[in-house]
Design a protein around this motif. Structure first.
Motif, PDB file in Angstrom:
ATOM      1  N   VAL A  55      36.072  39.460  41.788  1.00 24.51           N
ATOM      2  CA  VAL A  55      35.907  38.061  42.178  1.00 24.51           C
ATOM      3  C   VAL A  55      37.143  37.256  41.798  1.00 24.51           C
ATOM      4  CG1 VAL A  55      34.576  35.958  41.809  1.00 24.51           C
ATOM      5  CG2 VAL A  55      33.396  38.134  42.074  1.00 24.51           C
ATOM      6  N   GLN A  56      37.698  37.528  40.637  1.00 23.42           N
ATOM      7  CA  GLN A  56      38.904  36.800  40.216  1.00 23.42           C
ATOM      8  C   GLN A  56      40.066  37.063  41.168  1.00 23.42           C
ATOM      9  OE1 GLN A  56      39.231  38.210  36.164  1.00 23.42           O
ATOM     10  NE2 GLN A  56      37.806  36.676  35.378  1.00 23.42           N
ATOM     11  N   LYS A  57      40.176  38.291  41.659  1.00 23.65           N
ATOM     12  CA  LYS A  57      41.225  38.601  42.642  1.00 23.65           C
ATOM     13  C   LYS A  57      40.975  37.861  43.954  1.00 23.65           C
ATOM     14  CE  LYS A  57      42.336  43.275  40.978  1.00 23.65           C
ATOM     15  NZ  LYS A  57      42.418  44.711  41.358  1.00 23.65           N
ATOM     16  N   VAL A  58      39.717  37.866  44.410  1.00 20.30           N
ATOM     17  CA  VAL A  58      39.381  37.172  45.655  1.00 20.30           C
ATOM     18  C   VAL A  58      39.704  35.690  45.544  1.00 20.30           C
ATOM     19  CG1 VAL A  58      37.464  36.422  47.128  1.00 20.30           C
ATOM     20  CG2 VAL A  58      37.647  38.827  46.434  1.00 20.30           C
ATOM     21  N   LEU A  59      39.343  35.079  44.425  1.00 18.21           N
ATOM     22  CA  LEU A  59      39.607  33.653  44.234  1.00 18.21           C
ATOM     23  C   LEU A  59      41.108  33.365  44.218  1.00 18.21           C
ATOM     24  CD1 LEU A  59      36.893  32.802  41.530  1.00 18.21           C
ATOM     25  CD2 LEU A  59      36.807  32.369  43.991  1.00 18.21           C
ATOM     26  N   ARG A  60      41.871  34.250  43.609  1.00 18.11           N
ATOM     27  CA  ARG A  60      43.326  34.069  43.572  1.00 18.11           C
ATOM     28  C   ARG A  60      43.919  34.175  44.969  1.00 18.11           C
ATOM     29  NH1 ARG A  60      47.652  32.090  43.051  1.00 18.11           N
ATOM     30  NH2 ARG A  60      49.469  33.044  42.039  1.00 18.11           N
ATOM     31  N   MET A  61      43.445  35.124  45.759  1.00 16.89           N
ATOM     32  CA  MET A  61      43.964  35.311  47.112  1.00 16.89           C
ATOM     33  C   MET A  61      43.532  34.178  48.028  1.00 16.89           C
ATOM     34  SD  MET A  61      43.370  39.445  47.117  1.00 16.89           S
ATOM     35  CE  MET A  61      44.004  39.882  48.723  1.00 16.89           C
TER      36      MET A  61
END
Length: 505
Positions: free
Chosen positions: A380-386
């Motif tokens: 989720v943290q990666k998705v939010l960053r992207m």
């Protein structure tokens, strides 16, 4: 009930009429001999391009040995391993680069080693023979039992393992079809799915002779349009579908609203969690809760969830779950009068690779609850960053508001496929979505979100410098495909591409 022109806004109606006129003109053109010949030549040209992309150039193919007949004498172990090393080097993209959408979901080399050792112990196991492989039977039952708990089932909740998400979906639809035939006397079944539902639902409709209605999504949320879904339900409807998340945009449909519809119309509700099932089940504990989507929701009758994605099991395993054991029984096949003996099987296959059951069981008990929670948090943290990176470019937008394991970008001022093409040039292996055009990335443990941020910045800077440069490579191919009004041509190209998959170098 069918949708009428009165259900469409003026802009939608104009677009529909234009599409019909354009398609009719194209169909008329195809009837002319010289046009047919031109179309055929273009199809052949495109297939040559696909062949070159898939199989490589003639020079590249010449580097490898060909095995189109059995060697006179068996190869030595050393020779086999050398050949396999060459096959391994054929890949243009490797998941370890951090730039591959989906495909490989595990990034833990220790898990890979343990799973391989576990599968070696059961290399020749076949769950069909329960007396010979009782341990495999036990492990399969345990995989299903663990998964029912993750999706908040009760003592009556059950399921089976399958070979993948498509088979899980096919089995769920078969169960609902046979149940409705017996209890509701429905002999011309109909199901209702969002346009964003996985193509496996269309495959099931084709295989089983089920009429299927595709319902539009809300253009802003990318969730299925509930009022429009209600309008296409009829007395022959056996099932409605919701995704959590949907493959194209990574957005979860409103499962609670779909449940209300299913209960009101006395139809089944299948929730497709194939892509992100082993993420959504842990989001609450990871600190990113989403609305209920599983058996806590009263109208949900079945769920599909792939273990060979975020459960980090080897490819070839998925789970289909049912609220009741009675519904599951309608999935089974039994031939009580076969001269070869009593034949019964839970899924499509008879014999199945038991080592994949073992690999799945091993991955799940290795990861454990805490391991999956940590994985969900990181994804989720990666998705939010992207998402943040995409939104920082005014020319781009994010489809919906994804917060699970997929992010997709589009544009209203330029061709999103050009963005995708330039990402490919920077080493990315992406997903191409259509209607409208967009770029999709399934984020995994290996995905390098920071590399995406940097590469996207470089892509957008290049586009601003060269705003009128045409798409190239795969972006050009996909862009051309989506603009062709006759989808039968795309069907021909797709079937031709599958033929090429079975062509030796």
């Amino acid at each position: 009930m069918v949708m009428t022109v009165w259900d469409l806004g003026l802009a939608q109606l104009v677009q529909l009429i234009y599409k019909k006129i354009k398609t009719s003109a194209f169909e008329f053109g195809k009837s002319l001999p010289f046009v047919r010949e031109k179309v055929q030549l273009e199809v052949e040209k495109q297939l040559r391009g696909i062949e070159s992309s898939m199989l490589g150039s003639a020079e590249e193919r010449a580097k490898y040995n060909k095995f189109v007949v059995l060697p006179p004498k068996g190869l030595s172990e050393e020779d086999i391993m050398n050949e396999l090393t060459q096959y391994q080097k054929m890949a243009k993209h490797v998941a370890e680069s951090g730039k591959v959408s989906g495909a490989v979901y595990n990034g833990d080399n220790n898990l890979t080693r343990i799973v391989n050792e576990a599968m070696y112990k059961f290399a020749w196991a076949n769950p069909l023979h329960t007396s010979l492989f009782p341990g495999v039977r036990k492990m399969e039952a345990e995989v299903v039992a663990m998964t029912t708990k993750l999706f908040n089932g009760d003592a009556n909740t059950c399921g089976t393992m399958t070979s993948g998400g498509t088979e899980s979906i096919l089995m769920a639809i078969r169960a609902h079809k046979e149940w409705a035939k017996q209890y509701k006397n429905i002999t011309q079944p109909h199901m209702v799915v969002p346009v964003t539902a996985h193509a496996a639902f269309d495959k099931a409709a084709d295989y089983f002779g089920i009429r299927i209605s595709h319902v539009p999504i809300d253009p802003d949320t990318c969730k299925v349009d509930i009022p429009k879904l209600k309008k296409v339900i009829c007395r022959n409807t056996i099932l409605i579908v919701g995704s959590c998340p949907g493959f194209p945009h990574g957005v979860a449909d409103d499962i609670e609203a779909l449940s209300d519809v299913a209960i009101a119309h006395d139809v089944g509700l299948h929730v497709d969690c194939c892509l992100g099932g082993f993420v959504v089940a842990f989001l609450a504990d990871a600190g990113y809760p989403i609305p209920p989507f599983d058996f806590r929701v009263k109208g949900v009758t079945s769920i599909s969830a792939d273990t060979h994605k975020y459960a980090c099991a080897p490819k070839g395993s998925s789970i289909v779950l049912y609220r009741t054991q009675e519904l599951r029984r309608f999935q089974y096949f039994c031939a009580p009068n076969w001269p070869g003996g009593l034949y019964a099987s839970p899924t499509i296959a008879g014999s199945r690779p038991g080592n994949l059951v073992v690999g799945c069981w091993t991955a799940m008990v290795y990861k454990g609850h805490d391991g999956y929670v940590q994985q969900a948090k990181e994804l989720v943290q990666k998705v939010l960053r992207m998402k943040e990176a995409i939104k920082s470019h005014k020319e781009l937008f994010v489809f919906g508001d994804p917060a699970i394991s997929v992010v997709a970008l589009g544009s209203k001022v330029m061709d999103a496929y050009r963005v995708g093409g330039l990402l490919v040039e920077r080493g990315w292996d992406i997903g191409w979505i259509q209607f409208p055009n967009g770029v999709h990335i399934s984020v995994t443990a290996l995905t390098d979100a920071e590399a995406f941020v940097v590469d996207l910045e470089g892509v957008m800077e290049q586009i601003r410098r060269e705003p009128f440069a045409p798409p190239t490579g795969a972006a050009k191919t996909y862009g051309a495909a989506t603009s062709i009004p006759d989808r039968n041509l795309i069907d021909r190209l797709a079937r031709g591409a599958i033929d090429l998959m079975y062509k030796p170098l």
